[in-house]
Scaffold this motif. Structure first.
Motif, PDB file in Angstrom:
ATOM      1  N   ILE A  67       0.842  -1.198   0.000  1.00 47.95           N
ATOM      2  CA  ILE A  67       0.000   0.000   0.000  1.00 47.95           C
ATOM      3  C   ILE A  67       0.874   1.244   0.000  1.00 47.95           C
ATOM      4  N   TRP A  68       1.890   1.226   0.859  1.00 51.02           N
ATOM      5  CA  TRP A  68       2.808   2.368   0.949  1.00 51.02           C
ATOM      6  C   TRP A  68       3.576   2.555  -0.353  1.00 51.02           C
ATOM      7  N   GLU A  69       4.084   1.450  -0.943  1.00 50.93           N
ATOM      8  CA  GLU A  69       4.836   1.508  -2.200  1.00 50.93           C
ATOM      9  C   GLU A  69       3.985   2.030  -3.352  1.00 50.93           C
ATOM     10  N   ALA A  70       2.677   1.799  -3.286  1.00 50.18           N
ATOM     11  CA  ALA A  70       1.771   2.286  -4.328  1.00 50.18           C
ATOM     12  C   ALA A  70       1.458   3.773  -4.138  1.00 50.18           C
ATOM     13  N   GLY A  71       2.028   4.377  -3.083  1.00 50.90           N
ATOM     14  CA  GLY A  71       1.805   5.797  -2.824  1.00 50.90           C
ATOM     15  C   GLY A  71       0.445   6.077  -2.210  1.00 50.90           C
ATOM     16  N   LEU A  72      -0.099   5.091  -1.528  1.00 53.55           N
ATOM     17  CA  LEU A  72      -1.422   5.240  -0.938  1.00 53.55           C
ATOM     18  C   LEU A  72      -1.345   5.163   0.581  1.00 53.55           C
ATOM     19  N   ASP A  73      -2.369   5.644   1.226  1.00 52.63           N
ATOM     20  CA  ASP A  73      -2.564   5.408   2.649  1.00 52.63           C
ATOM     21  C   ASP A  73      -3.955   4.800   2.796  1.00 52.63           C
ATOM     22  N   THR A  74      -4.339   4.457   4.015  1.00 50.63           N
ATOM     23  CA  THR A  74      -5.610   3.759   4.192  1.00 50.63           C
ATOM     24  C   THR A  74      -6.809   4.630   3.829  1.00 50.63           C
ATOM     25  N   VAL A  75      -6.676   5.934   3.984  1.00 48.26           N
ATOM     26  CA  VAL A  75      -7.788   6.828   3.640  1.00 48.26           C
ATOM     27  C   VAL A  75      -8.003   6.834   2.130  1.00 48.26           C
ATOM     28  N   ARG A  76      -6.924   7.074   1.373  1.00 49.75           N
ATOM     29  CA  ARG A  76      -7.058   7.122  -0.096  1.00 49.75           C
ATOM     30  C   ARG A  76      -7.416   5.763  -0.676  1.00 49.75           C
ATOM     31  N   LEU A  77      -6.807   4.690  -0.156  1.00 48.30           N
ATOM     32  CA  LEU A  77      -7.139   3.350  -0.646  1.00 48.30           C
ATOM     33  C   LEU A  77      -8.594   3.025  -0.336  1.00 48.30           C
ATOM     34  N   GLY A  78      -9.034   3.388   0.851  1.00 46.83           N
ATOM     35  CA  GLY A  78     -10.433   3.154   1.224  1.00 46.83           C
ATOM     36  C   GLY A  78     -11.394   3.849   0.293  1.00 46.83           C
TER      37      GLY A  78
ATOM     38  N   GLN B  77     -10.958   2.378   8.819  1.00 49.01           N
ATOM     39  CA  GLN B  77     -10.934   1.449   9.944  1.00 49.01           C
ATOM     40  C   GLN B  77     -10.967  -0.009   9.465  1.00 49.01           C
ATOM     41  N   TYR B  78     -11.788  -0.261   8.453  1.00 51.71           N
ATOM     42  CA  TYR B  78     -11.879  -1.604   7.878  1.00 51.71           C
ATOM     43  C   TYR B  78     -10.509  -2.027   7.335  1.00 51.71           C
ATOM     44  N   LEU B  79      -9.855  -1.111   6.600  1.00 52.00           N
ATOM     45  CA  LEU B  79      -8.535  -1.428   6.050  1.00 52.00           C
ATOM     46  C   LEU B  79      -7.509  -1.640   7.154  1.00 52.00           C
TER      47      LEU B  79
ATOM     48  N   ILE C 140      -5.333  -4.961   7.493  1.00 53.38           N
ATOM     49  CA  ILE C 140      -3.867  -4.938   7.524  1.00 53.38           C
ATOM     50  C   ILE C 140      -3.338  -5.572   8.804  1.00 53.38           C
ATOM     51  N   ALA C 141      -4.058  -5.402   9.904  1.00 56.09           N
ATOM     52  CA  ALA C 141      -3.645  -5.995  11.181  1.00 56.09           C
ATOM     53  C   ALA C 141      -3.898  -7.494  11.219  1.00 56.09           C
TER      54      ALA C 141
END
Length: 147
Positions: free
Chosen positions: A13-24, A32-34, A38-39
């Protein structure tokens, strides 16, 4: 489906330049789901896994493993309850969303013994998605029979 390797999913996710907010936002799920995915404390459907993999730009198989139950040679369909990510446990609020029923109405039905078959898990009310759908179909058949 579950992450094959939680750390690898987080790195991808990080390598794709995303964070959980943008990916969500791209996938249509909450941050929160993401975070739970991830956990490793939550699984996802095949379609969600495919959407995440597409957004990251990697094949689904490198990020997720299918946790569907397969029968062994000594088991039959009668003795085994198949639990897949396609039939998840839903929380009370998710059942209300699925059935498009107000929480107060669902509480009243549950109290009267007319609602879906919830069970208590810790402090949470849960129900299998398949049981909710069966209950809705029974409601539909009962209403058609009344006509």
């Amino acid at each position: 489906m579950r992450p094959r390797n939680c750390e690898r999913l987080s790195e991808a996710i990080w390598e794709a330049g995303l964070d959980t907010v943008r990916l969500g936002r791209q996938v249509g799920v909450s941050r929160q789901y993401l975070a739970m995915l991830i956990a490793g404390s939550r699984g996802c459907t095949r379609s969600t896994a495919a959407a995440i993999a597409k957004a990251i730009g990697l094949p689904v198989a490198t990020l997720f493993v299918d946790m569907s139950y397969e029968y062994s040679d000594n088991e039959t369909e009668v003795d085994v309850t198949v639990i897949t990510e396609e039939d998840p446990y839903l929380l009370f609020e998710e059942v209300c969303e699925l059935t498009r029923t107000a929480p107060s109405t669902m509480r009243n039905m549950r109290t009267a013994g007319d609602g879906p078959p919830f069970f208590k898990h810790g402090r949470w009310l849960k129900c299998r998605k398949s049981k909710v759908i069966e209950w809705m179909e029974a409601q539909e058949k009962a209403q058609q029979a009344d006509k």
